[in-house]
Design a protein around this motif. Structure first.
Motif, mmCIF file in Angstrom:
data_model
loop_
_atom_site.group_PDB
_atom_site.id
_atom_site.type_symbol
_atom_site.label_atom_id
_atom_site.label_comp_id
_atom_site.label_asym_id
_atom_site.label_seq_id
_atom_site.Cartn_x
_atom_site.Cartn_y
_atom_site.Cartn_z
ATOM 1 N N ASP A 68 0.830 -1.213 0.000
ATOM 2 C CA ASP A 68 0.000 0.000 0.000
ATOM 3 C C ASP A 68 0.860 1.256 0.000
ATOM 4 O O ASP A 68 0.556 2.236 -0.710
ATOM 5 N N PHE A 69 1.926 1.263 0.770
ATOM 6 C CA PHE A 69 2.797 2.445 0.778
ATOM 7 C C PHE A 69 3.468 2.619 -0.588
ATOM 8 O O PHE A 69 3.643 3.748 -1.062
ATOM 9 N N ASN A 70 3.837 1.501 -1.207
ATOM 10 C CA ASN A 70 4.423 1.579 -2.559
ATOM 11 C C ASN A 70 3.445 2.246 -3.521
ATOM 12 O O ASN A 70 3.837 3.092 -4.342
ATOM 13 N N ARG A 71 2.185 1.862 -3.429
ATOM 14 C CA ARG A 71 1.168 2.425 -4.314
ATOM 15 C C ARG A 71 0.966 3.910 -4.018
ATOM 16 O O ARG A 71 0.852 4.728 -4.947
ATOM 17 N N ALA A 72 0.943 4.288 -2.734
ATOM 18 C CA ALA A 72 0.791 5.697 -2.373
ATOM 19 C C ALA A 72 1.936 6.525 -2.936
ATOM 20 O O ALA A 72 1.725 7.622 -3.471
ATOM 21 N N ILE A 73 3.152 5.984 -2.840
ATOM 22 C CA ILE A 73 4.332 6.705 -3.331
ATOM 23 C C ILE A 73 4.339 6.760 -4.858
ATOM 24 O O ILE A 73 4.754 7.760 -5.450
ATOM 25 N N GLN A 74 3.849 5.695 -5.486
ATOM 26 C CA GLN A 74 3.744 5.700 -6.950
ATOM 27 C C GLN A 74 2.804 6.797 -7.421
ATOM 28 O O GLN A 74 3.070 7.493 -8.414
ATOM 29 N N LEU A 75 1.703 6.973 -6.698
ATOM 30 C CA LEU A 75 0.732 8.008 -7.062
ATOM 31 C C LEU A 75 1.239 9.400 -6.725
ATOM 32 O O LEU A 75 0.896 10.375 -7.408
ATOM 33 N N ASN A 76 2.043 9.513 -5.658
ATOM 34 C CA ASN A 76 2.601 10.808 -5.251
ATOM 35 C C ASN A 76 4.027 10.594 -4.752
ATOM 36 O O ASN A 76 4.237 10.306 -3.573
ATOM 37 N N PRO A 77 5.017 10.727 -5.640
ATOM 38 C CA PRO A 77 6.409 10.462 -5.254
ATOM 39 C C PRO A 77 6.949 11.388 -4.169
ATOM 40 O O PRO A 77 8.016 11.115 -3.613
ATOM 41 N N ARG A 78 6.250 12.462 -3.850
ATOM 42 C CA ARG A 78 6.696 13.387 -2.806
ATOM 43 C C ARG A 78 5.873 13.242 -1.520
ATOM 44 O O ARG A 78 5.857 14.126 -0.679
ATOM 45 N N TYR A 79 5.247 12.120 -1.374
ATOM 46 C CA TYR A 79 4.397 11.848 -0.210
ATOM 47 C C TYR A 79 5.310 11.399 0.943
ATOM 48 O O TYR A 79 5.472 10.223 1.217
ATOM 49 N N PHE A 80 5.873 12.378 1.642
ATOM 50 C CA PHE A 80 6.893 12.069 2.643
ATOM 51 C C PHE A 80 6.348 11.250 3.808
ATOM 52 O O PHE A 80 7.075 10.447 4.400
ATOM 53 N N GLN A 81 5.054 11.432 4.136
ATOM 54 C CA GLN A 81 4.478 10.635 5.228
ATOM 55 C C GLN A 81 4.463 9.151 4.875
ATOM 56 O O GLN A 81 4.690 8.301 5.746
ATOM 57 N N ALA A 82 4.217 8.839 3.611
ATOM 58 C CA ALA A 82 4.186 7.428 3.199
ATOM 59 C C ALA A 82 5.576 6.814 3.283
ATOM 60 O O ALA A 82 5.723 5.645 3.664
ATOM 61 N N TYR A 83 6.614 7.595 2.923
ATOM 62 C CA TYR A 83 7.983 7.086 3.071
ATOM 63 C C TYR A 83 8.286 6.782 4.544
ATOM 64 O O TYR A 83 8.876 5.748 4.871
ATOM 65 N N ALA A 84 7.885 7.682 5.427
ATOM 66 C CA ALA A 84 8.156 7.478 6.853
ATOM 67 C C ALA A 84 7.370 6.289 7.397
ATOM 68 O O ALA A 84 7.879 5.511 8.220
ATOM 69 N N ASN A 85 6.124 6.130 6.938
ATOM 70 C CA ASN A 85 5.336 4.989 7.386
ATOM 71 C C ASN A 85 5.920 3.677 6.872
ATOM 72 O O ASN A 85 5.972 2.678 7.596
#
Length: 267
Positions: free
Chosen positions: A70-87
């Motif tokens: 799920d985090f991979n998908r979130a980052i794919q949709l928004n590569p600057r989604y820093f919260q997803a990287y931290a999660n």
């Protein structure tokens, strides 16, 4: 006396605290909650936030592979989604992949250098890896940015403690307690520093409060036993050490304490 204080310090430093794992209500990782989040994603499949939230829920449920997906998908949709990287970093940490975790925290901080969650998360990995100066810098940066996350003060307090700067450690643990009063870890930490300063009464009060908050942590019982042992009450010390050893049979301070005080405690 110095031996006992040293044992308490060692016990505190080696414990993997709750600041390093998913801390929210595990009900958020329930099957019902995940099902609800999946419905939201079906309605908005291009919204990265849905995947990020469900990934966190999977993480709390211990379903780490699904969380990473799920985090991979979130980052794919928004590569600057820093919260997803931290999660995702926190999931990697729970999976025993500290290098991957640090890489994700680094990326989150490249996007948002002031993100306290990433600073604290990376600091905890550095601390447990023995990279205390780097850990201290991360905790310090989060604190200088006026974080309200008690984990930053707790982590910096542990490093002050390692440096034998116990007055500063006590101040940081007290701040951590004020920000997260339901957590036993800063009470244990502060108690160890009180013990190092020969303030047994305050140490004992902190260890007992840690037990009141969570009586399943072996470290708290070992710390309580140390105070009994310093008082010469070997019977009560043995009982607490023995209880700690039952909670965690591999916890060496508990094993050593049982061996030292067995003659005063019976079977």
């Amino acid at each position: 006396m110095l031996l006992l204080a040293g044992l308490a310090l060692a016990g505190c430093q080696t414990t993997n605290t709750s600041s390093d794992v998913f801390r929210l209500d595990r009900a958020q990782g329930s099957e019902q909650n995940i099902s609800s989040l999946s419905s939201v994603i079906q309605q908005n499949p291009q919204d990265p936030e849905g995947y990020n939230v469900r990934g966190a829920a999977y993480g709390r449920a211990g379903e780490f592979k699904r969380a990473v997906d799920d985090f991979n998908r979130a980052i794919q949709l928004n590569p600057r989604y820093f919260q997803a990287y931290a999660n995702r970093a926190l999931v990697y940490r729970n999976m025993g992949k500290p290098v991957d975790a640090v890489n994700d925290y680094n990326t989150a901080l490249q996007i948002n250098p002031n993100y306290d969650v990433a600073l604290i998360g990376r600091g905890n990995i550095y601390r447990q890896a023995g990279r205390t100066n780097e850990a201290f810098n991360d905790f310090n940066r989060a604190i200088q940015q006026d974080t309200t996350d008690g984990r930053a003060y707790h982590g910096r307090g542990l490093i002050y403690q390692l440096r034998n700067q116990h007055a500063q450690a006590i101040e940081d643990f007290s701040k951590a307690i004020s920000l997260s009063s339901g957590s036993p870890e800063p009470y244990n930490g502060r108690g160890v520093s009180y013990l190092a300063l020969n303030d047994d009464e305050n140490a004992f009060a902190d260890f007992n409060h840690a037990i009141d908050l969570n009586d399943k942590i072996a470290e708290s019982w070992v710390n309580q036993a140390l105070v009994y042992e310093r008082r010469g009450d070997r019977a009560r010390a043995f009982k607490s050490y023995n209880h700690a050893a039952r909670l965690d049979p591999n916890y060496k301070p508990a094993q050593d304490g049982v061996a030292r005080t067995r003659s005063g405690g019976g079977a």
